[in-house]
Write an enzyme that holds these catalytic residues in place. Sequence first.
Site, PDB file in Angstrom:
ATOM      1  N   LYS A 171       0.829  -1.217   0.000  1.00  0.00           N
ATOM      2  CA  LYS A 171       0.000   0.000   0.000  1.00  0.00           C
ATOM      3  C   LYS A 171       0.866   1.271   0.000  1.00  0.00           C
ATOM      4  O   LYS A 171       0.590   2.245  -0.700  1.00  0.00           O
ATOM      5  CB  LYS A 171      -0.922  -0.026   1.239  1.00  0.00           C
ATOM      6  CG  LYS A 171      -1.671   1.258   1.528  1.00  0.00           C
ATOM      7  CD  LYS A 171      -2.731   1.553   0.490  1.00  0.00           C
ATOM      8  CE  LYS A 171      -3.389   2.898   0.762  1.00  0.00           C
ATOM      9  NZ  LYS A 171      -4.300   3.313  -0.306  1.00  0.00           N
ATOM     10  N   LYS A 246       0.636  11.916   4.852  1.00  0.00           N
ATOM     11  CA  LYS A 246       0.967  10.827   5.786  1.00  0.00           C
ATOM     12  C   LYS A 246       1.526   9.626   5.019  1.00  0.00           C
ATOM     13  O   LYS A 246       2.561   9.066   5.384  1.00  0.00           O
ATOM     14  CB  LYS A 246      -0.300  10.415   6.546  1.00  0.00           C
ATOM     15  CG  LYS A 246      -0.117   9.221   7.440  1.00  0.00           C
ATOM     16  CD  LYS A 246      -1.422   8.501   7.750  1.00  0.00           C
ATOM     17  CE  LYS A 246      -1.995   7.801   6.555  1.00  0.00           C
ATOM     18  NZ  LYS A 246      -3.090   6.885   6.839  1.00  0.00           N
TER      19      LYS A 246
HETATM   20  P1  NAD Z   1     -11.424   9.953   8.037  1.00  0.00           P
HETATM   21  O1  NAD Z   1     -10.636  10.922   8.818  1.00  0.00           O
HETATM   22  O2  NAD Z   1     -12.508  10.424   7.141  1.00  0.00           O
HETATM   23  O3  NAD Z   1     -12.060   8.841   9.017  1.00  0.00           O
HETATM   24  C1  NAD Z   1     -11.420   8.342  10.153  1.00  0.00           C
HETATM   25  C2  NAD Z   1     -12.472   8.213  11.234  1.00  0.00           C
HETATM   26  O4  NAD Z   1     -11.886   7.597  12.364  1.00  0.00           O
HETATM   27  C3  NAD Z   1     -13.032   9.565  11.686  1.00  0.00           C
HETATM   28  O5  NAD Z   1     -14.452   9.560  11.589  1.00  0.00           O
HETATM   29  C4  NAD Z   1     -12.553   9.682  13.136  1.00  0.00           C
HETATM   30  O6  NAD Z   1     -13.476  10.372  13.973  1.00  0.00           O
HETATM   31  C5  NAD Z   1     -12.429   8.216  13.526  1.00  0.00           C
HETATM   32  N1  NAD Z   1     -11.546   7.974  14.666  1.00  0.00           N
HETATM   33  C6  NAD Z   1     -10.319   8.499  14.910  1.00  0.00           C
HETATM   34  N2  NAD Z   1      -9.794   7.964  16.030  1.00  0.00           N
HETATM   35  C7  NAD Z   1     -10.709   7.071  16.484  1.00  0.00           C
HETATM   36  C8  NAD Z   1     -10.743   6.180  17.595  1.00  0.00           C
HETATM   37  N3  NAD Z   1      -9.724   6.085  18.464  1.00  0.00           N
HETATM   38  N4  NAD Z   1     -11.845   5.421  17.761  1.00  0.00           N
HETATM   39  C9  NAD Z   1     -12.883   5.496  16.895  1.00  0.00           C
HETATM   40  N5  NAD Z   1     -12.901   6.304  15.825  1.00  0.00           N
HETATM   41  C10 NAD Z   1     -11.825   7.083  15.631  1.00  0.00           C
HETATM   42  O7  NAD Z   1     -10.355   9.086   7.204  1.00  0.00           O
HETATM   43  P2  NAD Z   1     -10.623   8.200   5.885  1.00  0.00           P
HETATM   44  O8  NAD Z   1     -10.466   9.031   4.684  1.00  0.00           O
HETATM   45  O9  NAD Z   1     -11.861   7.398   6.100  1.00  0.00           O
HETATM   46  O10 NAD Z   1      -9.330   7.251   5.944  1.00  0.00           O
HETATM   47  C11 NAD Z   1      -9.222   6.190   6.874  1.00  0.00           C
HETATM   48  C12 NAD Z   1      -7.988   5.368   6.504  1.00  0.00           C
HETATM   49  O11 NAD Z   1      -8.119   4.888   5.156  1.00  0.00           O
HETATM   50  C13 NAD Z   1      -6.689   6.173   6.547  1.00  0.00           C
HETATM   51  O12 NAD Z   1      -5.673   5.377   7.090  1.00  0.00           O
HETATM   52  C14 NAD Z   1      -6.436   6.515   5.084  1.00  0.00           C
HETATM   53  O13 NAD Z   1      -5.068   6.722   4.813  1.00  0.00           O
HETATM   54  C15 NAD Z   1      -6.987   5.272   4.394  1.00  0.00           C
HETATM   55  N6  NAD Z   1      -7.446   5.480   3.009  1.00  0.00           N
HETATM   56  C16 NAD Z   1      -8.214   6.555   2.687  1.00  0.00           C
HETATM   57  C17 NAD Z   1      -8.635   6.729   1.361  1.00  0.00           C
HETATM   58  C18 NAD Z   1      -9.491   7.905   0.949  1.00  0.00           C
HETATM   59  O14 NAD Z   1      -9.660   8.128  -0.273  1.00  0.00           O
HETATM   60  N7  NAD Z   1     -10.052   8.672   1.877  1.00  0.00           N
HETATM   61  C19 NAD Z   1      -8.274   5.783   0.391  1.00  0.00           C
HETATM   62  C20 NAD Z   1      -7.514   4.674   0.770  1.00  0.00           C
HETATM   63  C21 NAD Z   1      -7.100   4.536   2.094  1.00  0.00           C
END
Ligand code: NAD
Length: 311
Positions: A171, A246
Amino acid sequence: MAQIGFVGLGNMGLPMARNLIRAGHAVTGYDLNIAASDKFAAVGGVAATALDMACMGADVVITMLPARKEVREAYLARGGILASAPEGALLVDASSVDVETARAVAAAAQVNELSMVDAPVSGGVPAAEAGSLTFMVGGSDRTFERAKPILEAMGTTIFHAGGVGDGQAVKICNNMILGVSMIAVAEAFLLANKLGIDPQTLFDIASKASGQCWAMTSCCPVPGPVPSAPANYGYQAGLTAAMMLKDLKLAQEAAKVSGAKSPIGAAATALYALYVEQGSAQSDFSGIIQFLRGPEKAKDQGMPVKEAANN
Ligand code: NAD
């Protein structure tokens, strides 16, 4: 059908959890942010008010959290997932984190007699919505086979990358390609503009020529050619610039530790750092084109300007 605990209901987690519900699983979700939990309840999930509630009775616990700090905390803290998941539960971390974190958490899970895979995803929010994510899974053959049918409710392509941590390794490399290629696509559209070429003309030709890549055909940084791309919605994320930064930092860290050379990855990391510093952390990563356009254009668009690269 399985009882699933889903932790982290953000941009990606919410549509992923909803697809598990659609597939007939019973899903209890938890997010620190109450607004996210409310959205989850509105799509038919059971919203937990604490992490251990989401783990209660779970056959599978899935996490989709921002970064390593949140992942380590959610699994390893007192009252966290390792302490709360029932014996024999399968743990799946779909967040994008460093290899070391993936291996450390999986090792701690094994001590607690829990099986774990790292299963980061590619495809972004559109694929999370459509249930067409690509999963890159790290774990034993046996645990991979256990996780696969659950992942198939959220994705169409499920790869077994290797042992624990190897999903994250792939990834990190994939997202370095994405971050670098988004900058290349943005620079090409800015150059085409200076040369008097219509963006649609560049898109039509380059998307059928050797410049073709996901950054252009699925997330084109200029409005118009790809109607679903964040460029058409004021660069509302999608994958935030902060998340891309990140991921690029994870790649640079991994390159340093392993002795791999990565000069273009380093340059992309520096550009995203400037873009984020300028106040665009929550914008979609394709918004880097606004930064690359330079301060005059950014000012015209009412963006806060600190520093920008020349094009
Ligand atoms: P986001 O910030 O939209 O969602 C993360 C969620 O986790 C938030 O709602 C936050 O409130 C919650 N959170 C944080 N700490 C927490 C805890 N201790 N307990 C419970 N909930 C908690 O992020 P995202 O875009 O959904 O991305 C999530 C992961 O997926 C990341 O690691 C990102 O790199 C990866 N990712 C994102 C994408 C994208 O296009 N957004 C694509 C591939 C991978």
